[in-house]
Motif scaffolding. Structure first.
Motif, PDB file in Angstrom:
ATOM      1  N   LYS A  84       0.776  -1.060  -0.047  1.00 22.14           N
ATOM      2  CA  LYS A  84       0.007  -0.164  -0.113  1.00 22.14           C
ATOM      3  C   LYS A  84       0.783   1.264   0.065  1.00 22.14           C
ATOM      4  N   ARG A  85       1.965   1.097   0.870  1.00 20.19           N
ATOM      5  CA  ARG A  85       2.726   2.428   0.754  1.00 20.19           C
ATOM      6  C   ARG A  85       3.558   2.683  -0.605  1.00 20.19           C
ATOM      7  N   LEU A  86       3.926   1.640  -1.002  1.00 17.31           N
ATOM      8  CA  LEU A  86       4.659   1.455  -2.340  1.00 17.31           C
ATOM      9  C   LEU A  86       3.680   2.106  -3.251  1.00 17.31           C
ATOM     10  N   ASP A  87       2.359   1.686  -3.454  1.00 18.12           N
ATOM     11  CA  ASP A  87       1.448   2.271  -4.476  1.00 18.12           C
ATOM     12  C   ASP A  87       1.075   3.511  -4.303  1.00 18.12           C
ATOM     13  N   ARG A  88       1.040   3.939  -3.043  1.00 16.70           N
ATOM     14  CA  ARG A  88       0.754   5.473  -2.696  1.00 16.70           C
ATOM     15  C   ARG A  88       1.871   6.396  -3.065  1.00 16.70           C
ATOM     16  N   TRP A  89       3.327   5.875  -2.858  1.00 20.73           N
ATOM     17  CA  TRP A  89       4.414   6.572  -3.305  1.00 20.73           C
ATOM     18  C   TRP A  89       4.462   6.756  -5.050  1.00 20.73           C
ATOM     19  N   TYR A  90       4.157   5.494  -5.795  1.00 19.57           N
ATOM     20  CA  TYR A  90       4.161   5.604  -6.974  1.00 19.57           C
ATOM     21  C   TYR A  90       2.966   6.467  -7.581  1.00 19.57           C
ATOM     22  N   ASP A  91       1.925   6.499  -6.870  1.00 16.34           N
ATOM     23  CA  ASP A  91       0.880   7.738  -7.212  1.00 16.34           C
ATOM     24  C   ASP A  91       1.270   9.055  -7.308  1.00 16.34           C
ATOM     25  N   LYS A  92       1.698   9.177  -6.016  1.00 13.97           N
ATOM     26  CA  LYS A  92       2.376  10.536  -5.701  1.00 13.97           C
ATOM     27  C   LYS A  92       3.380  10.930  -6.744  1.00 13.97           C
ATOM     28  N   ARG A  93       4.320  10.064  -7.184  1.00 13.80           N
ATOM     29  CA  ARG A  93       5.374  10.260  -7.877  1.00 13.80           C
ATOM     30  C   ARG A  93       4.877  10.759  -9.445  1.00 13.80           C
ATOM     31  N   GLU A  94       3.757   9.698  -9.874  1.00 17.20           N
ATOM     32  CA  GLU A  94       2.973  10.104 -11.256  1.00 17.20           C
ATOM     33  C   GLU A  94       2.428  11.146 -11.264  1.00 17.20           C
ATOM     34  N   SER A  95       1.658  11.571 -10.186  1.00 14.66           N
ATOM     35  CA  SER A  95       0.934  12.972 -10.184  1.00 14.66           C
ATOM     36  C   SER A  95       1.956  14.226 -10.015  1.00 14.66           C
ATOM     37  N   ARG A  96       2.937  14.113  -9.438  1.00 16.90           N
ATOM     38  CA  ARG A  96       4.223  14.847  -9.547  1.00 16.90           C
ATOM     39  C   ARG A  96       4.653  15.268 -11.054  1.00 16.90           C
ATOM     40  N   LYS A  97       4.911  14.097 -11.729  1.00 16.28           N
ATOM     41  CA  LYS A  97       5.196  14.124 -13.175  1.00 16.28           C
ATOM     42  C   LYS A  97       4.247  14.892 -13.810  1.00 16.28           C
ATOM     43  N   TYR A  98       2.923  14.449 -13.691  1.00 20.23           N
ATOM     44  CA  TYR A  98       1.851  15.121 -14.530  1.00 20.23           C
ATOM     45  C   TYR A  98       1.815  16.511 -14.125  1.00 20.23           C
ATOM     46  N   ALA A  99       2.112  16.826 -12.931  1.00 23.36           N
ATOM     47  CA  ALA A  99       1.916  18.373 -12.510  1.00 23.36           C
ATOM     48  C   ALA A  99       2.863  19.259 -13.227  1.00 23.36           C
ATOM     49  N   GLU A 100       4.146  18.610 -13.217  1.00 21.19           N
ATOM     50  CA  GLU A 100       5.303  19.040 -13.812  1.00 21.19           C
ATOM     51  C   GLU A 100       5.271  19.141 -15.387  1.00 21.19           C
TER      52      GLU A 100
END
Length: 170
Positions: free
Chosen positions: A45-61
């Motif tokens: 679960k923590r890994l999934d949240r980390w991946y989602d946050k990373r993807e959202s940061r890339k999307y936002a950038e």
């Protein structure tokens, strides 16, 4: 090559082999695997949240730097949704037309069957008692709701002995 192998004695080969590591630390590795297995869901679960946050940061950038790119993406999504909705509407209309055709076909088949029955039997209808042969084999006082008197269930007479009799009369 042979001299290189001869340089190691048995003890050195034992240390290089995986058996030494397993023999010394095997129980620790086993305990680590058990703990990892127990906490795998939480870790996942923590890994999934980390991946989602990373993807959202890339999307936002990506899209905050170029707002035109974000607008193009939104418009493309709207076009795709509109195309899918039009396809769905078209399929729904086709389905309704097929159902109407099927209903008309079934109605025509029913009418044809009814006409065929009328021609074969000469207009005989259910409940028409004009012919005396329609009640052959039935008693005059027969009532289908009452059942036939000869095939009625009759319970046994009650007696003071339970369990099937008083033991007499073999």
């Amino acid at each position: 090559m042979l001299s290189w192998i001869q340089a190691f004695n048995k003890k050195d080969l034992h240390y290089m082999n995986g058996g030494y590591i397993f023999s010394q630390y095997g129980w620790y590795m086993f305990a680590g695997l058990v703990v990892l297995g127990i906490y795998w869901n939480k870790i996942q679960k923590r890994l999934d949240r980390w991946y989602d946050k990373r993807e959202s940061r890339k999307y936002a950038e990506k899209y905050h730097k170029n707002p035109d790119l974000a607008l193009e993406r939104v418009e493309a999504m709207e076009r795709a949704r509109k195309k899918q909705q039009e396809e769905l509407n078209r399929k729904a209309i086709e389905y309704q037309e097929k159902m109407k055709e099927r209903e008309q076909q079934l109605m025509m088949e029913r009418i044809a069957r009814a006409e065929k029955l009328l021609q074969e039997e000469g207009g005989h209808r259910l409940g028409n008692d004009s012919s005396p042969s329609s009640s052959k084999g039935l008693k005059s006082d027969y009532n289908p709701l009452m059942g036939d008197s000869s095939s009625r269930y009759k319970p046994q007479k009650r007696s003071g002995c339970s369990g099937g009799g008083c033991g007499g009369g073999r």
